[in-house]
Design a protein around this motif. Structure first.
Motif, PDB file in Angstrom:
ATOM      1  N   ARG A 319     -11.684  -4.063  -8.463  1.00  0.00           N
ATOM      2  CA  ARG A 319     -11.345  -5.420  -8.023  1.00  0.00           C
ATOM      3  C   ARG A 319     -11.462  -6.406  -9.176  1.00  0.00           C
ATOM      4  O   ARG A 319     -10.640  -7.329  -9.322  1.00  0.00           O
ATOM      5  N   LEU A 320     -12.482  -6.236 -10.016  1.00  0.00           N
ATOM      6  CA  LEU A 320     -12.649  -7.091 -11.192  1.00  0.00           C
ATOM      7  C   LEU A 320     -11.466  -6.923 -12.146  1.00  0.00           C
ATOM      8  O   LEU A 320     -10.912  -7.917 -12.640  1.00  0.00           O
ATOM      9  N   LEU A 321     -11.075  -5.693 -12.386  1.00  0.00           N
ATOM     10  CA  LEU A 321      -9.935  -5.436 -13.267  1.00  0.00           C
ATOM     11  C   LEU A 321      -8.669  -6.087 -12.715  1.00  0.00           C
ATOM     12  O   LEU A 321      -7.866  -6.657 -13.467  1.00  0.00           O
ATOM     13  N   GLU A 322      -8.506  -6.019 -11.405  1.00  0.00           N
ATOM     14  CA  GLU A 322      -7.323  -6.605 -10.784  1.00  0.00           C
ATOM     15  C   GLU A 322      -7.333  -8.131 -10.895  1.00  0.00           C
ATOM     16  O   GLU A 322      -6.300  -8.754 -11.163  1.00  0.00           O
ATOM     17  N   ARG A 323      -8.494  -8.749 -10.676  1.00  0.00           N
ATOM     18  CA  ARG A 323      -8.571 -10.209 -10.788  1.00  0.00           C
ATOM     19  C   ARG A 323      -8.278 -10.673 -12.211  1.00  0.00           C
ATOM     20  O   ARG A 323      -7.726 -11.750 -12.425  1.00  0.00           O
ATOM     21  N   CYS A 324      -8.659  -9.846 -13.180  1.00  0.00           N
ATOM     22  CA  CYS A 324      -8.420 -10.176 -14.585  1.00  0.00           C
ATOM     23  C   CYS A 324      -7.013  -9.783 -15.042  1.00  0.00           C
ATOM     24  O   CYS A 324      -6.657 -10.036 -16.201  1.00  0.00           O
ATOM     25  N   ASP A 325      -6.245  -9.194 -14.148  1.00  0.00           N
ATOM     26  CA  ASP A 325      -4.896  -8.720 -14.473  1.00  0.00           C
ATOM     27  C   ASP A 325      -4.936  -7.742 -15.645  1.00  0.00           C
ATOM     28  O   ASP A 325      -4.004  -7.663 -16.456  1.00  0.00           O
ATOM     29  N   ALA A 326      -6.044  -6.976 -15.714  1.00  0.00           N
ATOM     30  CA  ALA A 326      -6.248  -6.079 -16.844  1.00  0.00           C
ATOM     31  C   ALA A 326      -5.288  -4.893 -16.843  1.00  0.00           C
ATOM     32  O   ALA A 326      -4.930  -4.378 -17.903  1.00  0.00           O
ATOM     33  N   LEU A 327      -4.870  -4.466 -15.658  1.00  0.00           N
ATOM     34  CA  LEU A 327      -3.985  -3.305 -15.586  1.00  0.00           C
ATOM     35  C   LEU A 327      -2.619  -3.618 -16.187  1.00  0.00           C
ATOM     36  O   LEU A 327      -1.997  -2.757 -16.808  1.00  0.00           O
ATOM     37  N   ALA A 366      -9.201   2.275 -18.806  1.00  0.00           N
ATOM     38  CA  ALA A 366      -8.418   3.443 -19.210  1.00  0.00           C
ATOM     39  C   ALA A 366      -8.290   4.428 -18.054  1.00  0.00           C
ATOM     40  O   ALA A 366      -7.205   4.994 -17.823  1.00  0.00           O
ATOM     41  N   ALA A 367      -9.375   4.630 -17.314  1.00  0.00           N
ATOM     42  CA  ALA A 367      -9.328   5.544 -16.167  1.00  0.00           C
ATOM     43  C   ALA A 367      -8.397   5.014 -15.086  1.00  0.00           C
ATOM     44  O   ALA A 367      -7.590   5.759 -14.514  1.00  0.00           O
ATOM     45  N   ALA A 368      -8.481   3.729 -14.796  1.00  0.00           N
ATOM     46  CA  ALA A 368      -7.635   3.140 -13.756  1.00  0.00           C
ATOM     47  C   ALA A 368      -6.156   3.195 -14.143  1.00  0.00           C
ATOM     48  O   ALA A 368      -5.290   3.440 -13.299  1.00  0.00           O
ATOM     49  N   ARG A 369      -5.869   2.983 -15.421  1.00  0.00           N
ATOM     50  CA  ARG A 369      -4.475   2.998 -15.869  1.00  0.00           C
ATOM     51  C   ARG A 369      -3.919   4.415 -15.988  1.00  0.00           C
ATOM     52  O   ARG A 369      -2.699   4.595 -16.091  1.00  0.00           O
ATOM     53  N   SER A 370      -4.809   5.403 -16.001  1.00  0.00           N
ATOM     54  CA  SER A 370      -4.340   6.791 -16.085  1.00  0.00           C
ATOM     55  C   SER A 370      -3.782   7.292 -14.756  1.00  0.00           C
ATOM     56  O   SER A 370      -3.148   8.346 -14.712  1.00  0.00           O
ATOM     57  N   VAL A 371      -4.013   6.561 -13.688  1.00  0.00           N
ATOM     58  CA  VAL A 371      -3.507   6.955 -12.370  1.00  0.00           C
ATOM     59  C   VAL A 371      -1.980   6.874 -12.372  1.00  0.00           C
ATOM     60  O   VAL A 371      -1.405   5.856 -12.765  1.00  0.00           O
ATOM     61  N   ASP A 372      -1.336   7.948 -11.933  1.00  0.00           N
ATOM     62  CA  ASP A 372       0.127   8.001 -11.890  1.00  0.00           C
ATOM     63  C   ASP A 372       0.603   7.316 -10.609  1.00  0.00           C
ATOM     64  O   ASP A 372       0.695   7.924  -9.543  1.00  0.00           O
ATOM     65  N   THR A 373       0.907   6.052 -10.719  1.00  0.00           N
ATOM     66  CA  THR A 373       1.264   5.266  -9.534  1.00  0.00           C
ATOM     67  C   THR A 373       2.584   5.731  -8.926  1.00  0.00           C
ATOM     68  O   THR A 373       2.771   5.641  -7.712  1.00  0.00           O
ATOM     69  N   ALA A 374       3.497   6.211  -9.756  1.00  0.00           N
ATOM     70  CA  ALA A 374       4.796   6.652  -9.222  1.00  0.00           C
ATOM     71  C   ALA A 374       4.636   7.843  -8.293  1.00  0.00           C
ATOM     72  O   ALA A 374       5.255   7.905  -7.225  1.00  0.00           O
ATOM     73  N   VAL A 375       3.785   8.782  -8.700  1.00  0.00           N
ATOM     74  CA  VAL A 375       3.553   9.969  -7.868  1.00  0.00           C
ATOM     75  C   VAL A 375       2.893   9.579  -6.554  1.00  0.00           C
ATOM     76  O   VAL A 375       3.291  10.036  -5.473  1.00  0.00           O
ATOM     77  N   ILE A 376       1.890   8.707  -6.628  1.00  0.00           N
ATOM     78  CA  ILE A 376       1.187   8.279  -5.413  1.00  0.00           C
ATOM     79  C   ILE A 376       2.135   7.533  -4.485  1.00  0.00           C
ATOM     80  O   ILE A 376       2.127   7.723  -3.261  1.00  0.00           O
ATOM     81  N   ALA A 377       2.965   6.661  -5.053  1.00  0.00           N
ATOM     82  CA  ALA A 377       3.913   5.907  -4.239  1.00  0.00           C
ATOM     83  C   ALA A 377       4.895   6.841  -3.533  1.00  0.00           C
ATOM     84  O   ALA A 377       5.225   6.659  -2.351  1.00  0.00           O
ATOM     85  N   ARG A 393      -3.095   2.719  -1.266  1.00  0.00           N
ATOM     86  CA  ARG A 393      -3.268   4.084  -1.761  1.00  0.00           C
ATOM     87  C   ARG A 393      -3.504   4.096  -3.272  1.00  0.00           C
ATOM     88  O   ARG A 393      -4.362   4.816  -3.780  1.00  0.00           O
ATOM     89  N   ILE A 394      -2.700   3.321  -3.971  1.00  0.00           N
ATOM     90  CA  ILE A 394      -2.854   3.250  -5.436  1.00  0.00           C
ATOM     91  C   ILE A 394      -4.220   2.677  -5.801  1.00  0.00           C
ATOM     92  O   ILE A 394      -4.910   3.186  -6.697  1.00  0.00           O
ATOM     93  N   HIS A 395      -4.608   1.602  -5.104  1.00  0.00           N
ATOM     94  CA  HIS A 395      -5.921   0.996  -5.348  1.00  0.00           C
ATOM     95  C   HIS A 395      -7.032   2.013  -5.145  1.00  0.00           C
ATOM     96  O   HIS A 395      -7.949   2.125  -5.980  1.00  0.00           O
ATOM     97  N   GLN A 396      -6.954   2.770  -4.073  1.00  0.00           N
ATOM     98  CA  GLN A 396      -8.011   3.750  -3.782  1.00  0.00           C
ATOM     99  C   GLN A 396      -8.045   4.854  -4.830  1.00  0.00           C
ATOM    100  O   GLN A 396      -9.119   5.334  -5.210  1.00  0.00           O
ATOM    101  N   ALA A 397      -6.881   5.246  -5.326  1.00  0.00           N
ATOM    102  CA  ALA A 397      -6.845   6.266  -6.381  1.00  0.00           C
ATOM    103  C   ALA A 397      -7.509   5.756  -7.657  1.00  0.00           C
ATOM    104  O   ALA A 397      -8.205   6.501  -8.354  1.00  0.00           O
ATOM    105  N   ARG A 398      -7.312   4.489  -7.943  1.00  0.00           N
ATOM    106  CA  ARG A 398      -7.954   3.902  -9.128  1.00  0.00           C
ATOM    107  C   ARG A 398      -9.458   3.829  -8.939  1.00  0.00           C
ATOM    108  O   ARG A 398     -10.220   4.088  -9.882  1.00  0.00           O
ATOM    109  N   VAL A 399      -9.900   3.465  -7.753  1.00  0.00           N
ATOM    110  CA  VAL A 399     -11.341   3.441  -7.466  1.00  0.00           C
ATOM    111  C   VAL A 399     -11.930   4.828  -7.663  1.00  0.00           C
ATOM    112  O   VAL A 399     -13.001   4.991  -8.278  1.00  0.00           O
ATOM    113  N   HIS A 400     -11.241   5.837  -7.162  1.00  0.00           N
ATOM    114  CA  HIS A 400     -11.726   7.222  -7.304  1.00  0.00           C
ATOM    115  C   HIS A 400     -11.811   7.605  -8.785  1.00  0.00           C
ATOM    116  O   HIS A 400     -12.787   8.255  -9.210  1.00  0.00           O
TER     117      HIS A 400
END
Length: 409
Positions: A319-327, A366-377, A393-400
């Motif tokens: 959530r912090l990364l998202e608020r900072c628009d870090a992704l 780095a871990a959050a950005r490694s999530v393949d959002t296209a595959v999850i979508a 779903r994408i958010h939860q994958a990044r949390v994991h």
């Protein structure tokens, strides 16, 4: 027609410092003569020309007369009769009023070399008081030449200018220009020290000026005074060679502490949002570039959370990364973390303390950005999900992914 090297190039050469830009003044010439010699005219308010080969600036010797308020309230006079000494008399400081002839001889009618040796910033003549930008320039030079002092009579003249209302006629673009240059000097805190000493800071940046005298909790801030802390943060940014946007964020990260109600001191609950609100007004007033204002906004709102991020689990970190628009803006997030490190280390006795939050959050990013959002979508759509459901779903994958790092301090 005679040409002389003038200003900062002469000053820096005498100080043994690198000379980056060279300016020239031309005595005994007319605009037509300059054009005939191949120089390219570029000056709007008075005749300035570019050398046909070097592209360095050559200005005709000139005098100036006050004709209105503010730095634009001048009329300029150029003619072949204007002497070099008259031209040098209109300059701001004695150390900038030294000229050098083609044979290397120095022309120094106002004692600039002596003031260089004595490390003093002194105005040339009382004409200094006619241009309020010179208040900012002296403060900026104090930040650049950190071991120079401002002559008492110059500081008094600057104070008189402020009290007479000259500083109120500064235009936003010039304030920001000088502020930005001062922030990038070797000890930017000195700029604000000088502006406070002549009472100009309260007129130019009242949001920053009101931080002095505001107490903070000593267990987190041994220096206690918020203004002192703010300057320590700024000098830490200079020590770590931070870019302008980071230094501006350091300057403005705690503005809200200046408006904390007296009964809530020394705690500053909610100061982050107050800082962001004050920052917006400041940026609008000075027309601060978007890159600087956007970074400063995130730092103002989130620096406390970034400091405490070692206590966060994966969900809170994402959530912090998202608020900072870090992704979307990972490079900007690195600058946000650098500003927060300056804040953490800009405290009495904590200057050498490590800042592990920076590395932990970069690992999390780095871990959050490694999530393949296209595959999850695609998988989510196959299950009939869409819109916000896919985002969840994408958010939860990044949390994991972040949870798998074991980042807690």
């Amino acid at each position: 027609m005679r040409t002389f090297r003038v200003g900062g190039a002469v000053r820096d050469a005498l100080l043994g410092q690198p000379v980056n830009d060279t300016d020239w003044v031309v005595v005994g010439a007319t605009p037509d003569a300059m054009i005939e010699a191949g120089y390219l005219p570029v000056g709007k308010d008075f005749p300035v020309f570019l050398h046909p080969q070097t592209r360095e600036e050559y200005a005709l010797a000139r005098t100036e007369r006050k004709s209105g308020r503010g730095y634009q309230g001048f009329t300029f006079h150029t003619s072949p009769d204007v002497t070099l000494e008259q031209d040098l008399a209109r300059r701001d400081l004695t150390i900038n009023a030294i000229a050098q002839a083609g044979d290397g001889a120095l022309i120094d009618p106002y004692g600039g070399q002596q003031d260089l040796r004595a490390k003093v910033l002194r105005h040339v003549t009382d004409a200094f008081g006619e241009d309020p930008v010179r208040i900012l320039r002296v403060a900026r030079f104090a930040a650049r030449f950190a071991d120079f002092s401002v002559a008492p009579e110059t500081l008094q003249l600057m104070r008189d200018m402020v009290h007479e209302g000259e500083a109120d006629h500064l235009v936003p673009e010039r304030v920001w220009q000088e502020l930005a240059r001062g922030l990038m000097e070797q000890r930017p805190s000195r700029m604000f020290e000088v502006l406070r000493a002549c009472d100009a800071l309260a007129r130019i940046l009242p949001e920053v000026d009101r931080l002095w005298g505001v107490p903070q909790r000593a267990e987190y801030h041994p220096e206690v005074d918020t203004g002192v802390h703010n300057m320590m943060v700024l000098d830490m940014a200079a020590r770590l060679q931070a870019p302008l946007a980071v230094r501006f964020a350091c300057l403005t990260h705690d503005l809200g502490k200046g408006t904390t109600p007296q009964q809530m001191l020394p705690k500053h609950i909610g100061h982050e949002q107050r800082s962001a609100d004050l920052l917006k007004k400041l940026c609008n007033r000075l027309r601060v570039p978007n890159e600087c204002r956007e970074l400063a906004d995130v730092v103002a709102r989130e620096h406390g959370n970034i400091h405490r991020s070692g206590e966060f689990g994966g969900a809170a970190i994402v959530r912090l990364l998202e608020r900072c628009d870090a992704l979307r803006k990972p490079q900007r997030f690195e600058q946000i973390l650098l500003a927060c490190e300056c804040d953490a280390r800009g405290r009495l006795g904590m200057e050498e303390r490590p800042y592990p939050q920076r590395e932990r959050l970069l690992q999390a990013l780095a871990a959050a950005r490694s999530v393949d959002t296209a595959v999850i979508a695609e998988q989510a759509r196959e299950h009939g999900l869409q819109g916000d459901q896919i985002g969840a779903r994408i958010h939860q994958a990044r949390v994991h992914a972040v949870d798998g790092l074991s980042l807690r301090a």
